[in-house]
Design a protein around this motif. Structure first.
Motif, PDB file in Angstrom:
ATOM      1  N   VAL A  20      59.592 -52.881-141.821  1.00 29.51           N
ATOM      2  CA  VAL A  20      59.203 -52.533-140.459  1.00 29.51           C
ATOM      3  C   VAL A  20      59.463 -53.760-139.583  1.00 29.51           C
ATOM      4  CG1 VAL A  20      57.308 -51.789-138.976  1.00 29.51           C
ATOM      5  CG2 VAL A  20      57.390 -51.027-141.350  1.00 29.51           C
ATOM      6  N   PHE A  21      60.118 -53.543-138.443  1.00 28.06           N
ATOM      7  CA  PHE A  21      60.371 -54.623-137.494  1.00 28.06           C
ATOM      8  C   PHE A  21      59.419 -54.471-136.315  1.00 28.06           C
ATOM      9  CE2 PHE A  21      64.303 -54.521-139.827  1.00 28.06           C
ATOM     10  CZ  PHE A  21      64.618 -55.862-139.945  1.00 28.06           C
ATOM     11  N   PHE A  22      58.767 -55.556-135.977  1.00 30.13           N
ATOM     12  CA  PHE A  22      57.868 -55.594-134.833  1.00 30.13           C
ATOM     13  C   PHE A  22      58.490 -56.495-133.776  1.00 30.13           C
ATOM     14  CE2 PHE A  22      55.228 -54.938-138.548  1.00 30.13           C
ATOM     15  CZ  PHE A  22      54.371 -53.929-138.144  1.00 30.13           C
ATOM     16  N   GLN A  23      58.344 -56.103-132.536  1.00 29.02           N
ATOM     17  CA  GLN A  23      58.738 -56.969-131.433  1.00 29.02           C
ATOM     18  C   GLN A  23      57.529 -57.102-130.529  1.00 29.02           C
ATOM     19  OE1 GLN A  23      62.638 -56.948-129.784  1.00 29.02           O
ATOM     20  NE2 GLN A  23      61.857 -57.055-127.703  1.00 29.02           N
ATOM     21  N   ALA A  24      57.141 -58.330-130.256  1.00 27.08           N
ATOM     22  CA  ALA A  24      55.954 -58.567-129.441  1.00 27.08           C
ATOM     23  C   ALA A  24      56.298 -59.461-128.265  1.00 27.08           C
ATOM     24  CB  ALA A  24      54.861 -59.224-130.285  1.00 27.08           C
ATOM     25  N   THR A  25      55.712 -59.153-127.141  1.00 27.12           N
ATOM     26  CA  THR A  25      55.792 -60.000-125.964  1.00 27.12           C
ATOM     27  C   THR A  25      54.505 -60.804-125.908  1.00 27.12           C
ATOM     28  OG1 THR A  25      57.106 -58.356-124.798  1.00 27.12           O
ATOM     29  CG2 THR A  25      56.034 -60.031-123.450  1.00 27.12           C
ATOM     30  N   VAL A  26      54.638 -62.094-125.721  1.00 27.14           N
ATOM     31  CA  VAL A  26      53.484 -62.983-125.645  1.00 27.14           C
ATOM     32  C   VAL A  26      53.244 -63.305-124.176  1.00 27.14           C
ATOM     33  CG1 VAL A  26      52.512 -65.185-126.391  1.00 27.14           C
ATOM     34  CG2 VAL A  26      54.087 -63.945-127.900  1.00 27.14           C
ATOM     35  N   TRP A  27      52.003 -63.121-123.749  1.00 25.96           N
ATOM     36  CA  TRP A  27      51.620 -63.374-122.361  1.00 25.96           C
ATOM     37  C   TRP A  27      50.740 -64.604-122.298  1.00 25.96           C
ATOM     38  CZ3 TRP A  27      54.069 -60.360-118.990  1.00 25.96           C
ATOM     39  CH2 TRP A  27      54.580 -59.149-119.452  1.00 25.96           C
ATOM     40  N   GLU A  28      50.918 -65.379-121.232  1.00 21.42           N
ATOM     41  CA  GLU A  28      50.103 -66.573-121.018  1.00 21.42           C
ATOM     42  C   GLU A  28      49.150 -66.316-119.859  1.00 21.42           C
ATOM     43  OE1 GLU A  28      50.887 -71.287-120.427  1.00 21.42           O
ATOM     44  OE2 GLU A  28      52.054 -69.920-119.184  1.00 21.42           O
ATOM     45  N   LYS A  29      47.889 -66.626-120.097  1.00 19.35           N
ATOM     46  CA  LYS A  29      46.866 -66.492-119.064  1.00 19.35           C
ATOM     47  C   LYS A  29      46.341 -67.891-118.755  1.00 19.35           C
ATOM     48  CE  LYS A  29      42.408 -64.239-118.330  1.00 19.35           C
ATOM     49  NZ  LYS A  29      41.393 -63.397-118.984  1.00 19.35           N
ATOM     50  N   ARG A  30      46.439 -68.283-117.490  1.00 21.72           N
ATOM     51  CA  ARG A  30      45.980 -69.623-117.081  1.00 21.72           C
ATOM     52  C   ARG A  30      44.718 -69.497-116.242  1.00 21.72           C
ATOM     53  NH1 ARG A  30      48.754 -74.154-117.136  1.00 21.72           N
ATOM     54  NH2 ARG A  30      50.754 -74.131-118.184  1.00 21.72           N
ATOM     55  N   GLU A  31      43.736 -70.301-116.639  1.00 18.81           N
ATOM     56  CA  GLU A  31      42.484 -70.389-115.888  1.00 18.81           C
ATOM     57  C   GLU A  31      42.046 -71.847-115.877  1.00 18.81           C
ATOM     58  OE1 GLU A  31      39.881 -67.855-118.123  1.00 18.81           O
ATOM     59  OE2 GLU A  31      40.253 -66.162-116.810  1.00 18.81           O
ATOM     60  N   ARG A  32      41.854 -72.421-114.735  1.00 19.40           N
ATOM     61  CA  ARG A  32      41.324 -73.782-114.609  1.00 19.40           C
ATOM     62  C   ARG A  32      41.939 -74.772-115.596  1.00 19.40           C
ATOM     63  NH1 ARG A  32      35.552 -72.348-115.821  1.00 19.40           N
ATOM     64  NH2 ARG A  32      35.335 -70.486-114.612  1.00 19.40           N
ATOM     65  N   ASN A  33      43.176 -75.076-115.487  1.00 23.43           N
ATOM     66  CA  ASN A  33      43.859 -76.053-116.345  1.00 23.43           C
ATOM     67  C   ASN A  33      43.843 -75.687-117.822  1.00 23.43           C
ATOM     68  OD1 ASN A  33      44.273 -77.539-114.041  1.00 23.43           O
ATOM     69  ND2 ASN A  33      42.535 -78.886-114.399  1.00 23.43           N
ATOM     70  N   LYS A  34      43.532 -74.447-118.148  1.00 18.74           N
ATOM     71  CA  LYS A  34      43.482 -74.003-119.530  1.00 18.74           C
ATOM     72  C   LYS A  34      44.450 -72.838-119.694  1.00 18.74           C
ATOM     73  CE  LYS A  34      39.968 -73.134-122.985  1.00 18.74           C
ATOM     74  NZ  LYS A  34      38.559 -72.812-123.202  1.00 18.74           N
TER      75      LYS A  34
END
Length: 100
Positions: A20-34
């Motif tokens: 099985v092949f999975f493709q995932a998109t990774v999202w970045e969430k920025r909050e207060r320098n984090k």
């Protein structure tokens, strides 16, 4: 708070004699320098209609892949290899998934 696409990866795993092949998109969430990473993907299985995988609050891309591999193992999959999209939009070479 800003959310943007961080990267994409593909991962191959086997279960019940099929790959099985999975493709995932990774999202970045920025909050207060984090910065925290999130990803989600799903697949279907002969025994279940849909299996969903959600990764939350990972510190880096390696953490996302590690958590995803652990979820796969927990659900009976054997992760074998993965690849990440490079900055120029090309897929990098396949690498073996580390043992977790």
């Amino acid at each position: 708070m800003a959310i943007r696409e961080f990267n994409r990866f593909q991962l191959e795993a086997s279960k019940l004699g099929r790959n099985v092949f999975f493709q995932a998109t990774v999202w970045e969430k920025r909050e207060r320098n984090k910065s925290r990473l999130y990803a989600e993907t799903e697949c279907s299985d002969p025994l279940q209609y849909r299996i969903q995988f959600v990764i939350k609050d990972a510190p880096d891309l390696d953490g996302v892949i590690e958590r995803f591999a652990k979820q796969l193992i927990h659900r009976g999959f054997m992760p074998t290899k993965f690849r990440v999209k490079s900055g120029d939009g090309r897929w990098e070479a396949w690498k073996a998934v580390p043992e977790y």
